[in-house]
Design a protein around this motif. Structure first.
Motif, PDB file in Angstrom:
ATOM      1  N   MET A  26      -0.167  16.880  68.437  1.00 47.22           N
ATOM      2  CA  MET A  26      -0.678  15.195  68.179  1.00 47.22           C
ATOM      3  C   MET A  26      -0.929  14.515  69.765  1.00 47.22           C
ATOM      4  SD  MET A  26       2.560  14.144  65.775  1.00 47.22           S
ATOM      5  CE  MET A  26       3.690  14.711  66.478  1.00 47.22           C
ATOM      6  N   LEU A  54     -10.205  21.535  61.050  1.00 44.92           N
ATOM      7  CA  LEU A  54     -12.824  21.290  61.367  1.00 44.92           C
ATOM      8  C   LEU A  54     -12.335  19.829  62.114  1.00 44.92           C
ATOM      9  CD1 LEU A  54     -14.360  23.359  60.077  1.00 44.92           C
ATOM     10  CD2 LEU A  54     -14.731  22.359  58.079  1.00 44.92           C
ATOM     11  N   TYR A  64     -19.581  18.299  59.847  1.00 44.45           N
ATOM     12  CA  TYR A  64     -18.795  19.805  60.125  1.00 44.45           C
ATOM     13  C   TYR A  64     -19.896  21.129  59.930  1.00 44.45           C
ATOM     14  CZ  TYR A  64     -15.088  17.066  60.531  1.00 44.45           C
ATOM     15  OH  TYR A  64     -14.730  16.100  60.536  1.00 44.45           O
ATOM     16  N   THR A  82     -13.823   8.740  58.543  1.00 42.49           N
ATOM     17  CA  THR A  82     -13.370   8.998  56.819  1.00 42.49           C
ATOM     18  C   THR A  82     -13.432   7.265  56.017  1.00 42.49           C
ATOM     19  OG1 THR A  82     -12.681   9.718  55.271  1.00 42.49           O
ATOM     20  CG2 THR A  82     -10.880   9.060  56.831  1.00 42.49           C
ATOM     21  N   ASP A 140      -1.574   7.004  67.187  1.00 42.71           N
ATOM     22  CA  ASP A 140      -3.135   6.523  66.779  1.00 42.71           C
ATOM     23  C   ASP A 140      -3.591   8.048  65.383  1.00 42.71           C
ATOM     24  OD1 ASP A 140      -5.383   5.537  66.700  1.00 42.71           O
ATOM     25  OD2 ASP A 140      -5.641   6.759  68.579  1.00 42.71           O
ATOM     26  N   LYS A 141      -4.756   7.589  65.577  1.00 37.31           N
ATOM     27  CA  LYS A 141      -5.121   8.271  64.325  1.00 37.31           C
ATOM     28  C   LYS A 141      -6.438   9.027  64.852  1.00 37.31           C
ATOM     29  CE  LYS A 141      -3.010   6.571  59.987  1.00 37.31           C
ATOM     30  NZ  LYS A 141      -2.398   5.488  60.810  1.00 37.31           N
ATOM     31  N   TYR A 142      -7.032  10.555  63.918  1.00 38.03           N
ATOM     32  CA  TYR A 142      -7.857  11.001  64.396  1.00 38.03           C
ATOM     33  C   TYR A 142      -8.382  10.673  63.276  1.00 38.03           C
ATOM     34  CZ  TYR A 142     -11.412  12.892  66.207  1.00 38.03           C
ATOM     35  OH  TYR A 142     -13.365  13.807  66.673  1.00 38.03           O
ATOM     36  N   ILE A 143      -9.168  11.516  62.946  1.00 34.14           N
ATOM     37  CA  ILE A 143     -10.065  12.390  61.731  1.00 34.14           C
ATOM     38  C   ILE A 143     -10.617  13.572  61.989  1.00 34.14           C
ATOM     39  CG2 ILE A 143     -11.779  12.090  59.758  1.00 34.14           C
ATOM     40  CD1 ILE A 143     -10.038   9.286  60.132  1.00 34.14           C
ATOM     41  N   LEU A 144      -9.638  14.727  61.498  1.00 34.79           N
ATOM     42  CA  LEU A 144     -10.421  15.522  60.695  1.00 34.79           C
ATOM     43  C   LEU A 144     -10.281  16.144  59.902  1.00 34.79           C
ATOM     44  CD1 LEU A 144      -7.848  17.291  64.228  1.00 34.79           C
ATOM     45  CD2 LEU A 144      -9.952  17.391  63.861  1.00 34.79           C
ATOM     46  N   LYS A 147     -12.107  15.073  57.514  1.00 35.10           N
ATOM     47  CA  LYS A 147     -12.547  14.205  56.546  1.00 35.10           C
ATOM     48  C   LYS A 147     -10.554  12.854  56.387  1.00 35.10           C
ATOM     49  CE  LYS A 147     -16.376  13.198  56.429  1.00 35.10           C
ATOM     50  NZ  LYS A 147     -17.390  12.153  57.405  1.00 35.10           N
ATOM     51  N   ALA A 148     -10.168  14.018  56.572  1.00 36.85           N
ATOM     52  CA  ALA A 148      -8.252  13.204  56.778  1.00 36.85           C
ATOM     53  C   ALA A 148      -8.122  12.898  57.782  1.00 36.85           C
ATOM     54  CB  ALA A 148      -7.529  14.331  56.111  1.00 36.85           C
ATOM     55  N   SER A 149      -6.802  12.685  58.187  1.00 37.31           N
ATOM     56  CA  SER A 149      -6.150  10.979  58.709  1.00 37.31           C
ATOM     57  C   SER A 149      -5.139  12.275  59.555  1.00 37.31           C
ATOM     58  CB  SER A 149      -5.388  10.023  58.820  1.00 37.31           C
ATOM     59  OG  SER A 149      -5.068   9.051  59.331  1.00 37.31           O
ATOM     60  N   VAL A 150      -5.473  12.782  60.912  1.00 38.61           N
ATOM     61  CA  VAL A 150      -4.002  13.302  61.525  1.00 38.61           C
ATOM     62  C   VAL A 150      -3.177  12.166  62.912  1.00 38.61           C
ATOM     63  CG1 VAL A 150      -5.116  15.225  60.903  1.00 38.61           C
ATOM     64  CG2 VAL A 150      -4.986  14.122  63.505  1.00 38.61           C
ATOM     65  N   THR A 151      -1.817  12.034  62.679  1.00 37.54           N
ATOM     66  CA  THR A 151      -1.275  11.541  63.814  1.00 37.54           C
ATOM     67  C   THR A 151      -1.743  12.287  64.959  1.00 37.54           C
ATOM     68  OG1 THR A 151      -0.540  10.999  62.510  1.00 37.54           O
ATOM     69  CG2 THR A 151       0.982  10.803  64.190  1.00 37.54           C
ATOM     70  N   THR A 152      -1.631  10.838  65.960  1.00 36.59           N
ATOM     71  CA  THR A 152      -1.499  11.392  67.243  1.00 36.59           C
ATOM     72  C   THR A 152      -1.230  10.508  67.953  1.00 36.59           C
ATOM     73  OG1 THR A 152      -4.020   9.962  67.681  1.00 36.59           O
ATOM     74  CG2 THR A 152      -4.168  12.064  67.169  1.00 36.59           C
TER      75      THR A 152
END
Lengths: 540, 1109
Positions: free
Chosen positions: A51, A197, A251, A262, B759-763, B765-770
């Motif tokens: 994270m 990705l 991608y 998104t 925070d969030k980042y988009i990997l 096309k989906a959100s991941v928590t950072t």
């Protein structure tokens, strides 16, 4: 009774001792934030490291990188700071855009803590470290590119009073950048799948390295680095130039690294910045210049396009390099924007929203199509910002290789890939058509022009202007609106509408001093330093 | 209380009532005869010759000759034989002895009263080792004195008089002496001898103030032996006030206790408080201690439960509270019962009618239309005016209405009532004070209400001779109601919506103004917010006497506050004049729910030692305490309800995007060790030292701080060389103190913590928590330290005038600032201990108390001021703004353009420095300070102090027979108030708001010396910016309280079966006098930048009743 009182007294005494005893627990004064975790309790699992490393991507170029376009001759912006860079009235009070050591602090925090994670998988750690190094390298790259020599923070500074350090020569920092990128390239995978990705790959590190060398005039190294990316055989151009910059290209095989957006979580602001008001509800903050539009060849490859025998003055935007109208909305363009089925002609002369000089209207008579999401009707878009793409790598290779050894088959081949995808004649045919002789100089001119067209609207032109030192040629003098003195036949004159617009001056630019090739150190940074950090010589 | 009455007739000497039969102790008839006439002519020698006359006659003669009053404590005199007597120049004792010979009567001479009572029969008199002494304590007017304490000297034994002034006490030795004391009266010491009945008369202390026992940190002290700066406010000054909040009651009561009520919104009003001004650049709030325990605020307290409030001012008084004491300490002590006293039941009630003390007054529509047109023409002489001649005529003829919006905002009447019932008393092993209170304050503003329910139980149990356990518990519930559109500033609507608008359409629908709400609907239809706050504070106390001189005290306190807010925002339509719906207000409708809770447990242990050895008096204290505070909060918003009838979250929309929630929590803990040593020699030389070693969770590497203080005093009037002066100065004490206190108020409770934010980042096309580090920690951060020196002088002039003077200077170092760090640090600047500020000032209080015959009266005045100066900003400044931070200047200053007056002519403008944009005659002319020919921010200068100065309070009171009157006046002598918005310039809101009547003094060629510039609707011009023109002199004198009471005569009261009864009328905030040019519609206590639209200060006229059972 007495006995009872005695017992009670003893009980009381015991209770008192208990209170005191419990009170004397050692950690009584250790309180921790309850809404936020602290580093004392972080770094417990691999997820924590993942994270943290992932946050570093937010320091990479994102949608607002497009503002660099307006600092070049390709565009003009309403945004005050970029406008000042565009017309060379910037000073040290507005040059803080890329001056930030926060990424360095976060990166070195990562390096300092990642080893604390118990049972951390070595491969994962290597990969994450590579990702962080990639971002670190990018940050120093962009800062040295713009500011020249800067303080080089190479560790985690814990004492603010120890942070005041002098500048390091740009060339020395570049060595570290390259080293980090080599290390990153060695650690990073060729590609990712699934939820990963979008992370930095080996190819991204190598592509950045090629850009670093190119921007620093190390052409031979740049050519090698770019060639290495090409030789990976991982990347190829996306078939459709326009679609690549929509979410279709996210991608994809051409997308080496892009900043993710998104719909549900985070959208980009590109429609707002670039979009037409009437067609897309954008705000026309940044518009292409008429001069950029004029730079596109004719469909057959004539340059300038007016040399094409088929040129018609009242229909100047047809019969052109297809990339023109895949990048730029021109007066009279029919743009099938799905959310506005009844209003699909771009008309900066008549349409209230886009009218030249209007509140939210265009300044030049042109607006952008490239990078403006045409799928979703929201103020903002969901297409990724493509910060590193294969098309740029090919152009980087072509330029670097031509500078190193002059025209060669592999240079022409790389350029032809770009030309072919753009549905434009090959390099050889274009040279023949225009009667040019293929030598290093002519090819340099051709490559620079091709870069301008292919990379238009991606924010990269400004850096080319800086490194080619052509500011005083291309960013000097008047910026004009569209020249439609002859009228645009695509725009109907029914109902009293007009189709003519006189070429008029939007603003005048003054790139007349060498100092504009390097930014001033932000005044706040100079002020915060106790005389250690000095202003760049030309800005003193 | 007067159930004796002056009489010359012997037959009326003996009065018997059924009531008295109920008194178990003895039958008491208190009779006094003729005594009031001759109190000053007491002669000691009696010459008397009578034969066979009644005892009454003899007494009458004695009285005539000596001036002594007689008091009879017996059933009847009827069975007594006549007496014969013949004496010459005899002493009174001799005469009495002869008169009473063989009559089973005894006498007591007490001051100028002779008490005659029956001798106790021998059988019931005494056991061999001990006997029961019965007694009565009376005051200077011979009325029973309840609540006086009787203590056997040299032992802990004692008691307190009941409501009839009577007491019983077990006596072991004839050599015992009793000390009889009552607050405000001289303590009397009496040797018991072999008396079995005593009458003790107490007289008001000449030096009441100095005899007071003062509550100080972790103990009490006699005011005479005090060496630090402490001021006490007694219950008398707090009771019977129609003011809900304790803090507002305390305003004006003590020098150096600076209180300003900036908003009077019931339950939400804001009151700023500091002790001795501003001594830091961060904030150091006053520390509140209630019954020894630190609490976060004291709004929950029922004022009638308070026994006293001590204001601890200098370091010597506050250092015992160490690290949180730099803002001063307010010690509140609640009432307690006493052992061996009969229950005293008191009921008091007040009902009052509230009115706004000051309200904005607006110009009505016929006048408004002309003024508005004029203003538009002033902006732009070719303007199309808003009110055409035809339209204006319609307003002038009354065809179109002029709307006074205030009635749509304000309630017709707002009643405030309160009821308090308390029972205090005690038995052999227990003492108690229990009370219940209810306050209901209706709002001046519609849909505003505040209710407070409170109960208290302070109970102590004497478990054994050595152990005493107690509980001190309060439960308060506050219910607050407000319109949910927003709290406060309701009156702003009357500024915004012009008088030319009107509330309803012809069809009776709510009309919309500019596509929005109007006062008529927003106040009543927009929805309601209810808030309930429950406060539970419970202290368990234990006192263990290890030795007689050594006492161990332990307290565990648990404070709990819970708040629940529930607000609903009604959706309702607004119409245009064509009866079409223009807009729905609050669309979609929504609900807001909020829960919060604070818990604050405290453990406290102290060891107290007190020893007297000859002239040496030694007192010591050692203590340990630990405290924790934990705050929890969560809230929910949900939108989209089908209608406005349900206000529960689940009734709202199920669309997840129409719900938002938030929640957070924080906590801190403090652990402290402290001690104090007092030593006095001969009551003349006083010395005290105290220290606290405080640890806090707020800091990391430097958790502990040490805060010492010393003080000394010298009672010069006790010196023999001073004796000749005592006629003029009967008491004189010089004292001085020096010490340190701290302030732990960093911004945030975890300034050391390297926190990780999300925070969030988009990997893909989906959100991941950072995550990332988001705080700039400073683990070395520590306390701000305030070092204070205080010099004080207490003296009594002409026996009746008590004067206290204090001067002090303090310096706060290590003030938390965030000095800029090099950008290479990579994160914002951490807080560091770098700033320095000096603060100094004085306090003066003078109290006078006297009586003329039965008229007693008192007056007291307090005055104080402080000035501060920034010494060091630690490399963070100067910061320039309206209130700049500049080294060498005061913390709160005004900084802006200097107004030179109003432009009077075009030539005036032409010859003046350029002022952009668009000046014309009647606009404000600013001084071109730097002489560059144009007015710019560079021309700003310091314009004066931005805080009130020279605050004062005056207390006056008098009592005659049953009547009493008291007056409290409070004010400040110097203040510069910055008003803003519609209170500053007319037509403020959107350029078309209303105009105040006070703004009619505007510039025109015929009114060149106007207070206000030329009328304008365009506020973009220079006139509105901060300049000396808009700094109103806002000194004021407020008649805060006037009270007129009548206590019914005892005889009447007893007939009613009561022990006391007082009726009174009170006026709170009767009127206020302000500086000459201060707008009459504004309150001088509104905060800076206020526009007078906040909840107005309340004028309350009330009547009340105090009943004792």
């Amino acid at each position: 009774m007495n006995n009872y009182i005695k017992k009670l007294t003893i009980c009381f005494g015991v209770a008192l001792l208990c209170v005191m005893g419990s009170g004397c627990k050692k950690n009584f004064l250790d309180q921790h934030p309850l809404n936020q975790i602290t580093d004392e309790t972080y770094w417990q699992s691999a997820d924590d490291a993942v994270m943290f490393a992932t946050r570093m991507y937010t320091y990479l170029p994102q949608d607002n990188f497009v503002y660099y376009e307006a600092m070049s001759d390709n565009a003009i912006s309403n945004e005050p700071t970029t406008r000042r860079f565009g017309n060379s009235t910037q000073d040290a009070t507005v040059s803080g855009k890329e001056w930030s050591y926060e990424p360095m602090r976060q990166a070195f925090s990562f390096f300092a803590h990642v080893d604390e994670v118990p049972g951390m998988d070595a491969a994962l750690k290597a990969r994450l470290t590579g990702e962080v190094k990639f971002v670190l390298a990018y940050r120093y790259f962009i800062m040295t590119t713009l500011y020249g020599d800067i303080p080089f923070v190479n560790s985690l500074i814990t004492d603010p009073n120890a942070a005041d350090i002098p500048k390091t020569a740009k060339a020395d920092i570049v060595k570290s950048i390259v080293q980090w990128l080599d290390e990153a390239a060695a650690a990073l995978p060729v590609s990712y799948t699934g939820t990963d990705l979008g992370r930095a790959t080996k190819g991204a590190a190598m592509a950045l390295k090629a850009r670093v060398f190119l921007y620093n005039g190390q052409y031979a190294e740049a050519a090698v680095a770019a060639k290495a990316v090409m030789d990976m055989n991982v990347y190829k151009l996306f078939p459709d130039y326009y679609a690549f910059f929509q979410k279709d290209g996210d991608y994809s095989s051409e997308d080496i690294l892009s900043f993710g957006y998104t719909l549900s979580v985070k959208q980009n602001g590109l429609r707002d910045i670039l979009g037409s008001q009437a067609l897309m509800n954008g705000r026309n903050i940044l518009n292409p210049t008429a001069e950029l539009v004029a730079a596109y060849e004719s469909k057959n490859g004539y340059y300038p396009y007016t040399r094409d025998p088929a040129y018609v003055a009242t229909d100047p935007f047809n019969n052109r390099d297809p990339r023109l109208r895949q990048s730029i909305l021109c007066p009279g363009d029919i743009f099938a924007y799905p959310q506005f089925p009844t209003n699909n002609q771009y008309d900066p002369f008549n349409n209230a929203g886009d009218r030249i000089g209007g509140d939210l209207g265009t300044k030049s008579g042109f607006s952008w199509a490239k990078n403006v999401d045409h799928y979703d009707y929201v103020r903002s878009g969901t297409n990724n910002w493509k910060s590193f793409r294969y098309g740029e790598v090919l152009l980087n290779f072509a330029e670097a290789q031509n500078e190193t050894g002059g025209p060669s088959a592999d240079v022409i081949a790389a350029l032809d890939l770009i030309r072919t995808r753009a549905q434009m004649p090959s390099v050889a045919n274009t040279f023949t058509l225009n009667g040019w002789v293929l030598d290093q100089t002519t090819l340099r001119t051709f490559i620079r022009h091709e870069r301008r067209i292919e990379l238009a609207g991606e924010g990269l032109r400004y850096f080319d202007v800086l490194r080619w030192k052509i500011g005083d040629q291309v960013m000097q003098g008047a910026i004009y609106t569209v020249d439609a003195t002859a009228g645009i036949t695509a725009i109907s004159t029914a109902n009293g509408r007009i189709n003519k617009y006189p070429k008029s001056v939007i603003e005048t630019r003054y790139f007349n001093n060498a100092k504009f090739y390097v930014w001033p150190i932000p005044q706040t940074a100079v002020d915060a330093s106790k005389g250690v950090l000095t202003q760049n010589p030309l800005w003193k | 209380m007067n159930f004796y009455r002056p009489s010359t007739g012997i037959g009326r000497w003996c009065l018997q009532t059924n009531f008295l039969l109920k008194v178990k102790l003895t039958f008491v008839i208190l009779l006094a005869s003729l005594l009031q006439l001759s109190a000053t002519t007491v002669a000691q020698k009696i010459t008397l010759s009578r034969k066979n006359v009644s005892l009454e006659k003899v007494f009458l003669d004695i009285k005539k000759q000596t001036g002594y009053n007689f008091l009879f404590v017996t059933k009847t005199f009827k069975d007594l034989k006549n007496v014969s007597i013949d004496v010459r120049d005899a002493s009174i004792e001799e005469v009495l002895r002869k008169c009473l010979e063989g009559k089973e009567l005894t006498y007591i001479i007490n001051a100028q009263t002779i008490v005659i009572r029956r001798s106790e029969k021998k059988a019931e008199a005494r056991s061999f080792f001990s006997w029961i002494l019965k007694g009565t304590v009376i005051d200077e007017q011979s009325r029973p004195l309840p609540g006086a304490t009787i203590r056997i000297k040299g032992s802990a034994k004692g008691t307190v008089t009941d409501k009839d002034g009577q007491f019983t006490l077990e006596i072991n030795s004839e050599n015992d002496s009793l000390a009889v004391a009552f607050l405000g009266y001289d303590t009397k010491t009496i040797r018991v001898g072999n008396e079995k009945a005593l009458l003790v008369q107490l007289f008001p202390a000449k030096n009441t103030a100095l005899e007071e026992v003062v509550v100080v940190g972790y103990g009490t002290q006699k005011k005479t032996s005090l060496t630090s700066s402490v001021e006490t406010i007694s219950a008398k000054n707090i009771e019977n006030r129609a003011v809900p909040s304790v803090l507002n009651i305390l305003q004006g009561e003590a020098a150096g206790l600076n209180i300003q009520q900036t908003d009077a919104n019931p339950g939400y009003g804001s009151t700023s408080i500091d002790i001795r001004g501003n001594s830091t650049l961060s904030s150091n709030p006053v520390l509140y201690i209630v019954d020894g325990m630190a609490v976060n605020n004291i709004n929950y307290l029922n004022p009638s439960d308070i026994a006293s409030v001590s204001v601890l001012k200098d370091a010597s008084a506050t250092a015992i509270y160490g690290a949180r004491a730099s803002g001063g300490v307010l010690l509140v002590t609640t009432k307690k019962g006493s052992q061996n006293t009969k229950p005293t039941v008191l009921y008091s009630t007040m009902v009052g009618f509230q009115k706004a003390a000051r309200l904005p007054e607006f110009v009505d529509a016929p006048q408004f239309v002309d003024l508005y047109n004029q203003a538009q023409l002033n902006d732009n002489s070719w303007a199309q005016v808003k009110f055409t001649p035809e339209l204006a005529q319609k307003y002038k003829s009354g065809e179109l209405p002029s709307t006074n919006w205030l009635p749509y905002i304000l309630n017709n009447q707002a009643v405030q009532s309160q009821h308090n019932l308390s029972i205090a008393g005690g038995g052999d092993k227990v003492d108690y004070f229990v009370s219940g209170g209810f306050l209901n304050q209706e709002g001046l503003i519609k849909n505003v209400n505040y209710k407070r329910y409170s109960t208290r139980a302070n109970v102590n149990f004497q478990v054994s001779n050595r152990l005493k356990l107690g509980i001190n518990s309060v439960l308060t519930k506050e219910d607050k109601r407000q319109p949910s559109y927003g709290i406060g500033n309701a009156l702003q609507w009357s500024y915004i919506v012009p008088v030319t608008e009107y509330p309803y359409t012809k069809g009776g629908n709510d009309r919309s103004y500019r596509g929005g709400a109007q006062p008529n609907d927003i106040m009543t239809k927009g929805g309601i917010q209810n808030e309930t706050v429950n406060t539970i504070n419970t202290n368990f106390t234990a006192q263990f006497k290890i030795l007689d001189e050594l006492v161990l005290n332990g307290t565990y306190g648990y404070n709990y506050t819970n708040g629940f807010v529930s607000a609903f925002y009604n959706k309702y339509p607004l119409y245009n004049d064509d009866e079409q719906i223009v807009v729905y207000n609050n669309n979609p409708n929504s609900v807001y729910k909020e829960n919060s809770a604070t818990i604050h447990p405290t453990s406290l242990i102290t060891l107290n030692y007190e020893k007297k050895l000859g002239k040496h008096n030694l007192k010591g204290l050692l203590g340990y305490s630990q405290e924790e505070n934990r705050y929890d909060f969560n809230s929910i918003n949900r939108y989209g309800f089908l209608n406005n009838s349900l206000d529960q979250v689940d009734a709202g929309s199920s669309d997840p995007t129409l719900t938002s929630v938030s929640g957070n929590a924080n906590g801190y803990s403090i652990r402290s060790f402290f001690g104090r040593l007092n030593y006095s020699f001969s009551g003349k030389y006083l010395i005290e030292a105290s220290a606290r070693y405080d640890g806090t969770s707020v800091f990391q590497n430097k958790k502990y701080g040490f805060f010492p203080s010393v003080s000394a005093g010298w009672v010069a009037s006790e010196e023999s060389f001073f004796k000749p002066l005592t006629g003029v100065i009967s008491f004189l004490k010089v004292r001085g103190s020096y010490g340190q206190v701290g302030n732990q108020n960093a911004s945030g409770l975890y300034p050391w913590a390297n926190t990780i934010a999300q925070d969030k980042y988009i990997l893909n096309k989906a959100s991941v928590t950072t995550t990332y580090y988001n705080n700039s920690p400073n683990p070395d951060l520590t306390w701000e330290v305030k070092t204070t020196a205080n010099l004080g002088l207490d003296f009594t002039l002409l026996k009746n005038i008590d004067v206290t003077v204090d001067i002090f200077r303090d310096r706060t170092t290590g003030i938390l600032r965030s000095p800029t760090v090099p950008s290479t640090y990579g994160i914002g600047a951490p807080q560091q201990n770098v700033g320095e500020l000096q603060n100094q000032g004085f306090e003066l209080s003078v109290a006078y108390k006297n009586h003329i015959g039965k008229l007693t009266y008192h007056a007291s005045v307090n005055l104080s001021d402080t000035r501060n100066k920034i010494i060091d900003l630690g490399g963070t400044g100067p910061s320039i703004g309206d209130n700049p931070l500049i080294v060498g200047q005061s913390r709160w200053m005004w900084y802006g353009l200097q107004a030179e007056g109003l432009f009077q002519s075009a030539e005036d403008i032409a010859s003046h420095a350029t002022q952009d944009p668009r000046n014309q005659p009647g606009d404000i002319k600013f001084k071109d300070v730097n002489g560059d020919g144009k007015i710019s921010p560079d021309d700003r200068v310091l314009l004066g102090q931005a805080t009130p100065h020279y605050r004062y309070g005056v207390n006056l009171g008098a009592a005659y027979k049953g009547f009493d009157i008291s007056v409290l006046v409070q004010g400040v002598m110097s203040n510069l108030l910055r008003v803003s918005g519609g209170a500053q310039v007319p037509f403020f809101f959107n350029g078309d708001g209303n105009i105040l009547k006070s703004q009619l003094d505007y510039w025109s060629p015929s009114n060149p010396d106007a207070r206000y510039p030329i009328l304008r609707t365009d506020q973009s011009i220079n006139n509105a910016q901060l300049s000396s023109w808009w700094l109103f002199k806002a000194s004021y004198m407020r008649f805060k309280n006037l009270q007129l009471g009548y206590s019914l005569p005892d005889i009447t009261v007893k007939k009613l079966g009561l022990s006391s009864l007082r009726v009174f009328a009170a006026a709170d905030n009767l009127f206020v006098i302000t500086s000459k040019n201060f707008p009459k519609s504004l309150d001088p206590e509104i905060p800076n930048y206020g526009d007078g639209s906040n909840y107005p200060q309340v004028r309350n006229l009330s009547i009340g009743l105090n009943v004792g059972f």
